[in-house]
Design an enzyme around this catalytic site. Structure first.
Site, PDB file in Angstrom:
ATOM      1  CB  CYS A  79      41.985  59.175  56.410  1.00  0.00           C
ATOM      2  SG  CYS A  79      41.734  58.572  54.773  1.00  0.00           S
ATOM      3  CB  CYS A  82      35.703  58.920  53.345  1.00  0.00           C
ATOM      4  SG  CYS A  82      35.932  57.227  52.817  1.00  0.00           S
ATOM      5  CB  CYS A 159      41.005  51.463  53.725  1.00  0.00           C
ATOM      6  SG  CYS A 159      40.108  52.582  52.650  1.00  0.00           S
ATOM      7  CD  GLN A 283      36.971  54.126  34.588  1.00  0.00           C
ATOM      8  OE1 GLN A 283      36.768  54.648  35.679  1.00  0.00           O
ATOM      9  NE2 GLN A 283      37.007  54.821  33.468  1.00  0.00           N
ATOM     10  CE1 TYR A 312      42.460  63.408  26.795  1.00  0.00           C
ATOM     11  CE2 TYR A 312      40.403  63.278  25.547  1.00  0.00           C
ATOM     12  CZ  TYR A 312      41.480  64.014  26.019  1.00  0.00           C
ATOM     13  OH  TYR A 312      41.560  65.346  25.703  1.00  0.00           O
ATOM     14  CD  GLU A 333      46.237  56.365  27.543  1.00  0.00           C
ATOM     15  OE1 GLU A 333      45.038  56.598  27.771  1.00  0.00           O
ATOM     16  OE2 GLU A 333      47.164  56.826  28.238  1.00  0.00           O
ATOM     17  CG  ASP A 381      37.042  58.136  30.271  1.00  0.00           C
ATOM     18  OD1 ASP A 381      36.902  59.009  31.153  1.00  0.00           O
ATOM     19  OD2 ASP A 381      37.178  56.925  30.540  1.00  0.00           O
ATOM     20  CB  CYS A 408      36.495  61.738  36.606  1.00  0.00           C
ATOM     21  SG  CYS A 408      38.009  62.366  35.899  1.00  0.00           S
TER      22      CYS A 408
HETATM   23  N1  SAH Z   1      38.912  55.279  28.914  1.00  0.00           N
HETATM   24  C1  SAH Z   1      39.839  54.646  29.794  1.00  0.00           C
HETATM   25  C2  SAH Z   1      40.814  55.614  30.448  1.00  0.00           C
HETATM   26  C3  SAH Z   1      40.238  56.854  31.059  1.00  0.00           C
HETATM   27  S1  SAH Z   1      41.317  57.772  32.124  1.00  0.00           S
HETATM   28  C4  SAH Z   1      39.118  53.812  30.838  1.00  0.00           C
HETATM   29  O1  SAH Z   1      37.912  53.914  31.005  1.00  0.00           O
HETATM   30  O2  SAH Z   1      39.777  53.007  31.502  1.00  0.00           O
HETATM   31  C5  SAH Z   1      42.004  58.950  31.074  1.00  0.00           C
HETATM   32  C6  SAH Z   1      43.113  58.431  30.196  1.00  0.00           C
HETATM   33  O3  SAH Z   1      43.594  59.539  29.424  1.00  0.00           O
HETATM   34  C7  SAH Z   1      44.320  57.857  30.928  1.00  0.00           C
HETATM   35  O4  SAH Z   1      44.609  56.590  30.404  1.00  0.00           O
HETATM   36  C8  SAH Z   1      45.448  58.856  30.600  1.00  0.00           C
HETATM   37  O5  SAH Z   1      46.707  58.233  30.475  1.00  0.00           O
HETATM   38  C9  SAH Z   1      44.986  59.415  29.276  1.00  0.00           C
HETATM   39  N2  SAH Z   1      45.487  60.749  28.925  1.00  0.00           N
HETATM   40  C10 SAH Z   1      45.771  61.776  29.759  1.00  0.00           C
HETATM   41  N3  SAH Z   1      46.141  62.843  29.058  1.00  0.00           N
HETATM   42  C11 SAH Z   1      46.091  62.510  27.749  1.00  0.00           C
HETATM   43  C12 SAH Z   1      46.360  63.215  26.535  1.00  0.00           C
HETATM   44  N4  SAH Z   1      46.755  64.481  26.536  1.00  0.00           N
HETATM   45  N5  SAH Z   1      46.183  62.561  25.374  1.00  0.00           N
HETATM   46  C13 SAH Z   1      45.762  61.265  25.349  1.00  0.00           C
HETATM   47  N6  SAH Z   1      45.497  60.551  26.466  1.00  0.00           N
HETATM   48  C14 SAH Z   1      45.660  61.160  27.656  1.00  0.00           C
END
Ligand code: SAH
Length: 452
Positions: A79, A82, A159, A283, A312, A333, A381, A408
């Site tokens: 898989c 991991c 899992c 998350q 984001y 977003e 983010d 990430c």
């Molecule tokens: N800060 C949030 C989400 C982080 S994940 C948390 O901690 O839960 C990254 C996010 O960016 C996702 O929700 C995704 O839909 C958004 N995203 C991706 N591409 C984007 C773009 N071009 N403009 C704005 N948001 C975007």
């Protein structure tokens, strides 16, 4: 001796890659041996030799590494989920820390030493979401994971990354599939109905959302599926059908129908009630997220914050968790369902100083900058590909005192930190956070400050 394909060699493993493969050296070639750990000595069969590197398969472990652990999952390493089940957790943390340090140096040209990695409280059972691809073999539903590097499905047993509840939910889907003879989708010809089973669990409340992702607009006997799921998962709150008739490998389609129960589930995060619809990002490690957000908040809010921009923002979680300590929060977003969740989450928690906009981050940053917006702090983010140069440049022109960059992907983070440095933002601290134990992924929170 120069290395050739099919040679058998004895090799000392001197390093481990970020995705859990052992590496040794043979006459200037880096030899990658999956399933090995730094400190192993192995007998290996050479599979391929390229100019600077080679790949080999382990035949025998002659001397095991002190970092070795007995893999505790029968699906490892078939898989692809991991990367580190054969390595002790302390060593995994060190490998992740080194990966961040190397990315900062090699890609970003930064000599900053990352802060100690924040470990996960629970290295197992931390995920709250799973998306299982499905197949039907001999009339039986196979629901599991893609094998490492392929699109062959490995049936999921239990899992270790997921809540035990998910296995029970899959059991209900298997029974329903046997009763309804539902067909599984084939990527090759685009035929067949059931594509994925998507589960999301709100650990704070025990609520479960189950979602059938189908190549069409309906499923047979949805009420029977709801009954079977309730039987094994009393926390079932919502059964959703997601329509995905696209030929690509995107998992979720744009349309959802609620087949049973509520449209959303609610979790508790940072003391807030967070409502989640199927399409919005959340998350996957809730307790890890609380630690990550605390790091971002400590930095972004440390010398008082009038206006906070949360770029984001997903379902609004970072900005809302800081709203009580900021004058005003603005979130941006791209997914409209997530923006709707963010607005509802503000209302449900009686937060009145937060506004959310549905827009592309780059377009929004350029527009807000042109409108003269001057946030005191910005939290970004982005997804793995990081931010565009135009987004970061617009942010810098807004002249926030502080930026908290949550990432990430260490490689795109390092690239973006280099650009921010050119525009006068100095990275004071990078803290790796192990949000995804046992997998190859690592999260970071970075503290950037404007140089005067
Ligand atoms: N800060 C949030 C989400 C982080 S994940 C948390 O901690 O839960 C990254 C996010 O960016 C996702 O929700 C995704 O839909 C958004 N995203 C991706 N591409 C984007 C773009 N071009 N403009 C704005 N948001 C975007």
């Amino acid at each position: 001796m120069a290395l050739s394909k099919n040679d058998e060699i004895e090799l000392a493993i001197t390093g481990t890659t970020h995705d859990g493969s052992g590496v040794g050296h043979w006459e200037g070639l880096a030899v990658f041996v999956p399933g090995c750990a730094e400190g192993d000595t192995v007998r290996a069969h050479v599979l391929a030799v390229k100019k600077h590197l080679a790949y080999a398969k382990v035949l025998e472990i002659l001397t095991p590494s002190p970092w070795r652990a007995q893999p505790d999952c029968p699906a490892f390493p078939r898989c692809g989920g991991c990367a580190f089940r054969h390595i002790r957790y302390e060593k995994e943390l060190e490998i992740k820390h080194t990966r961040v340090r190397d990315a900062l140096r090699k890609i970003g040209g930064l000599t900053l030493e990352p802060a100690p990695i924040v470990p996960s409280e629970a290295p197992d059972h931390y995920r709250n979401k799973a998306e299982y691809p499905v197949a039907v073999e001999n009339g039986k539903l196979i629901a599991g994971f893609y094998a490492r590097g392929s699109h062959r499905i490995v049936d999921a047993g239990y899992c270790l990354l997921e809540p035990e509840l998910f296995e029970r939910a899959l059991g209900a889907f298997r029974l329903w599939a046997a009763e309804t003879h539902i067909s599984a989708y084939h990527e090759a010809d685009g035929k067949g109905l059931l594509r994925h089973i998507y589960l999301r669990y709100a650990e704070g409340t025990g609520e479960l959302m189950a979602c059938a992702v189908v190549n069409g607009g309906s499923i047979p006997k949805p009420e029977r599926l709801a009954v079977l799921l309730q039987g094994t998962c009393p926390g079932l709150k919502s059964l959703i059908l997601n329509e995905n008739t696209g030929r690509g490998n995107v998992i979720l389609g744009p349309r959802c129908q609620t087949l049973w129960g509520a449209d959303t589930i609610t979790d508790f995060l940072c003391g807030l009630k967070i409502e989640l619809s199927p399409l919005s990002f959340y998350q996957v490690n809730r307790r890890g997220a609380e630690k990550l957000y605390a790091l971002a908040a400590d930095w972004a809010l440390s010398d008082g914050c009038g206006l906070l921009l949360d770029l984001y923002c997903g379902a609004g979680t970072i900005g809302l968790s800081m709203a009580g300590r900021a004058g005003k929060v603005m979130g941006v977003e791209i997914i409209s369902a997530a923006v709707a969740d963010a607005r509802r989450n503000a209302a449900r928690n009686d937060i009145r100083n937060a506004e959310f906009f549905c827009a592309d981050a780059e377009k929004a940053a350029l527009r807000l900058e042109a409108q003269g917006l001057r946030p005191d702090a910005v939290v970004v983010d982005p997804p793995r590909k990081g931010c565009s140069a135009a987004t970061l440049e617009a942010l810098c022109r807004m002249k926030p005192r502080r930026i908290a960059y949550v990432s990430c992907d260490p490689a795109t983070l390092a690239r973006d930190l280099a650009l921010l440095a050119q525009h006068g933002y100095c990275c004071k601290k990078v803290t790796p956070v192990d949000m995804f134990p046992r997998t190859a992924h690592v999260e970071c929170c970075c503290s950037l400050e404007k140089l005067i």
